[in-house]
Every structure is written in structure tokens, then in C-alpha cells.
Design an enzyme around this catalytic site. Sequence first.
Site, PDB file in Angstrom:
ATOM      1  N   PRO A  23       6.638  -5.244  -0.146  1.00  0.00           N
ATOM      2  CA  PRO A  23       7.479  -5.479   1.037  1.00  0.00           C
ATOM      3  C   PRO A  23       7.058  -4.558   2.180  1.00  0.00           C
ATOM      4  O   PRO A  23       6.861  -3.356   1.970  1.00  0.00           O
ATOM      5  CB  PRO A  23       8.893  -5.134   0.549  1.00  0.00           C
ATOM      6  CG  PRO A  23       8.811  -5.140  -0.943  1.00  0.00           C
ATOM      7  CD  PRO A  23       7.416  -4.758  -1.296  1.00  0.00           C
ATOM      8  N   CYS A  25       8.178  -3.732   6.166  1.00  0.00           N
ATOM      9  CA  CYS A  25       9.072  -3.971   7.300  1.00  0.00           C
ATOM     10  C   CYS A  25       8.265  -4.309   8.553  1.00  0.00           C
ATOM     11  O   CYS A  25       7.264  -3.655   8.851  1.00  0.00           O
ATOM     12  CB  CYS A  25       9.934  -2.747   7.557  1.00  0.00           C
ATOM     13  SG  CYS A  25      11.164  -2.444   6.282  1.00  0.00           S
ATOM     14  N   ALA A  57      12.064  -5.485   3.292  1.00  0.00           N
ATOM     15  CA  ALA A  57      13.447  -5.044   3.116  1.00  0.00           C
ATOM     16  C   ALA A  57      14.362  -5.861   4.022  1.00  0.00           C
ATOM     17  O   ALA A  57      14.208  -5.866   5.239  1.00  0.00           O
ATOM     18  CB  ALA A  57      13.567  -3.561   3.431  1.00  0.00           C
ATOM     19  N   TYR A 182      16.996   5.040   0.972  1.00  0.00           N
ATOM     20  CA  TYR A 182      18.016   4.104   1.446  1.00  0.00           C
ATOM     21  C   TYR A 182      19.246   4.172   0.534  1.00  0.00           C
ATOM     22  O   TYR A 182      19.308   4.973  -0.387  1.00  0.00           O
ATOM     23  CB  TYR A 182      17.409   2.711   1.577  1.00  0.00           C
ATOM     24  CG  TYR A 182      16.283   2.699   2.600  1.00  0.00           C
ATOM     25  CD1 TYR A 182      16.488   3.203   3.883  1.00  0.00           C
ATOM     26  CD2 TYR A 182      15.011   2.243   2.271  1.00  0.00           C
ATOM     27  CE1 TYR A 182      15.461   3.238   4.814  1.00  0.00           C
ATOM     28  CE2 TYR A 182      13.976   2.273   3.200  1.00  0.00           C
ATOM     29  CZ  TYR A 182      14.199   2.774   4.473  1.00  0.00           C
ATOM     30  OH  TYR A 182      13.179   2.823   5.392  1.00  0.00           O
ATOM     31  N   ARG A 230      13.230  -1.588  -7.160  1.00  0.00           N
ATOM     32  CA  ARG A 230      12.244  -0.611  -6.698  1.00  0.00           C
ATOM     33  C   ARG A 230      12.914   0.747  -6.640  1.00  0.00           C
ATOM     34  O   ARG A 230      14.000   0.890  -6.073  1.00  0.00           O
ATOM     35  CB  ARG A 230      11.688  -0.971  -5.323  1.00  0.00           C
ATOM     36  CG  ARG A 230      10.488  -0.091  -4.945  1.00  0.00           C
ATOM     37  CD  ARG A 230       9.805  -0.547  -3.680  1.00  0.00           C
ATOM     38  NE  ARG A 230       8.467   0.034  -3.597  1.00  0.00           N
ATOM     39  CZ  ARG A 230       7.619  -0.177  -2.590  1.00  0.00           C
ATOM     40  NH1 ARG A 230       7.977  -0.957  -1.582  1.00  0.00           N
ATOM     41  NH2 ARG A 230       6.424   0.370  -2.593  1.00  0.00           N
ATOM     42  N   LEU A 301      -1.530   4.147  -2.222  1.00  0.00           N
ATOM     43  CA  LEU A 301      -2.943   4.407  -1.950  1.00  0.00           C
ATOM     44  C   LEU A 301      -3.850   3.874  -3.048  1.00  0.00           C
ATOM     45  O   LEU A 301      -4.793   4.534  -3.480  1.00  0.00           O
ATOM     46  CB  LEU A 301      -3.182   5.901  -1.709  1.00  0.00           C
ATOM     47  CG  LEU A 301      -2.705   6.430  -0.344  1.00  0.00           C
ATOM     48  CD1 LEU A 301      -3.024   7.907  -0.202  1.00  0.00           C
ATOM     49  CD2 LEU A 301      -3.318   5.632   0.807  1.00  0.00           C
TER      50      LEU A 301
END
Length: 370
Positions: A23, A25, A57, A182, A230, A301
Amino acid sequence: MSQLFSPLEVGGLHLPNRIVVAPMCQYSAEDGRATDWHLIHLGQLALSGAGLLIIEATGVVPEGRITAHDLGLYSDDTEAALGRVLAGVRKYSAMPIGIQLAHAGRKASSQAPWDGGQLVTPAEGGWQTVAPSPLPHAPGEASPAELDEAGLARIREGFVDAARRSARLGIDLIELHAAHGYLLHQFLSPLSNHRIDRFGGSLENRCRFPLEVFDAVRAAVPPTLPVGVRISATDWVENGWEIEQSIALCQELERRGAAFIHVSSGGLSPRQQIPIGPGYQVPLAVEVRRNIEIPVIAVGLITEPEQAEAVIASGQADMVALARGLLYNPRWPWHAAAKLGAEVSAPRQYWRSQPAGQKSLFGAVRIGQR
């Protein structure tokens, strides 16, 4: 045979390979509604040859968005707008599509990253943020309001409503966002959760609300629709959320029917000290995978095909997710397949792009000349 390009079943969903579009944004919605940008953005990623695409998200209530331009799925208008985008993408791609459902908590009401990413107060056109405890994310920021029982119930129902809308849209997989600082992550971490009621204090109490949200979503959608989570496996801050607590949470999620765990890290505190380097989060995924049976997604990465292949072939994770790497190179799975001697799905309009001498990158393709 490349293990990266081997198939996988996730909660009954068949994936043709182990590459996941993470995902990402876009901060490009209009009042929560998906736009033509999302059609272009998701459309190109749906032609990438990855095994799974997860939509960014998506706020489950308006005030749960990170910015005023975040994608949402909390009204008939936002559902219709996303449905239009999905119809356009699916017309040309059979790639499974998931969605990440989220609430930003105290990190909501912010600027887009390219505008600085700072908190926007109600006086500046933002809105009052909410959190487990009235603790700001960064020094100098206004404090969020502490959620009461009514507020928790509203957010829980927001996740349920968004999940039902996702099911109506034919979404193939749901990921609950409990990472990156979050709201659900804020409940988990002792750095952001100072509550003294049943939602704070002990590990069991701090996990309670995220687990209630998972249970409510899992019960609200068909059993054939995979629901996973997640997580940030560590805050990278002393005395914060860490890997042992993450393992305990993941074991409980597995017991409750989670289909997968997507392992990331950080995002809760500006005090984090992250040892960034190639594959820096993979060891966290390894620890989670050692302790659960459901599939685990590694991210962080992972940039080279050989690197991704090694993660899967050595059993460190079941899938690898790429984000910025796919923004930079939306055909990364094609190039990975070419390097690893595998095949990848591609639209027939692009079959002629296969380089001379490259054998069967797109399968048994024969293109005439004209």
C-alpha cells in the site's frame, strides 16, 4: 525454478507469485473519493506482473484520514468512486486486489509529505485528532483527544462498514493497518497508550482494541475473503513495542483467523533509531514466521530480484512487498522474471516489448510482424 515466482494460497486466495505491491499513500483523493489519478496509478501497477496489489491506506471514517486528501471508504460516494476505478483496472488486469483499511489516530489531520507533513489544527482547517491517550505524536503538536467507549465503538463500526463496502466492491483481500504509528499501533505501544482502563496497561489490555477490530471485521465479511494485519514489529525506541510483543499479538491473530501478517516497523515516535539498510526489516519477518503458521509478508528495502528470491527460497518469508521500488520501476516484476528465468503475466498489447533473445518471459507468446 524461481521460488519468488511460485504460486501461493493466502486464506483461499490464489496468488500467481510472491511479489506484493505494498500500500502506498497517494494523497490525491477528493473528500475521500478515488480520482482519475488512482485509475492511472493502480492501473499501471496492476499491469506490473506482481501477484497481489494492495490499495493504499484507506480511511474508515473521515477523521481517520492522514490528510484531507486521503482515500476513504466510509460513504456511498467514496464506495462508488472506488468502484469506478476498480472497474477500469479490472477491465484489463486479473491481478488480485486487496485494500488496507486504516485510522490514523493522532497522526491524522496532517499535511501531505510534499507540504511538510505537519499536523494541521482545527484553526488551520484541520480537525481534532483522537488517540488512546492525550499524547501528541511529536513535541509541540496539539494533543489528541482520548477516545471514550462511544468513540471506540464508532471507529470499530467504521472498520466494519468499510470492510463490508470492500466486500461489495469485490475486493480480494483486506489488510488492517496496525503499523507505522497509526491508531491500532498507538493502542499496542506503551509509548502512546497510557490508559488505565481495560484497553491499557498490560500487553493483553493494549492488544484488546486492535483484536476487537479484527474480530468485528472478520465476522462482517464472507469467510472466503482473507483478512490479515500489517504490524510494526518494533517501535525502534527503548521501552516501546517490540518483537516479543509482536509475536504474541500475531499468535493471537492467527488463533482468531487472520490469513496473513505483513511485517513492517517504526512510525510511532520521532525518537525512533532505525538501522536502515538493504532488507533491514526482513529479520523481524523471520522472527514472526518462526512462531506462526500463516503466511508472512516481508518488506523494507528489498530492491534486487536476487535479494527477493533469497528471502523466499530460504524460508525467511512467504511473500515480499515493494513500495517505492515499484513507484520508480512499475515493471520491476518483469525485470525480476527475466533475471530469474521465470514467466510473468503481461497484457498482450505489451508482448512485443520482450527483448530480443529473452526466452518466454511472457509465456508461449508468438507475435507476427506487420
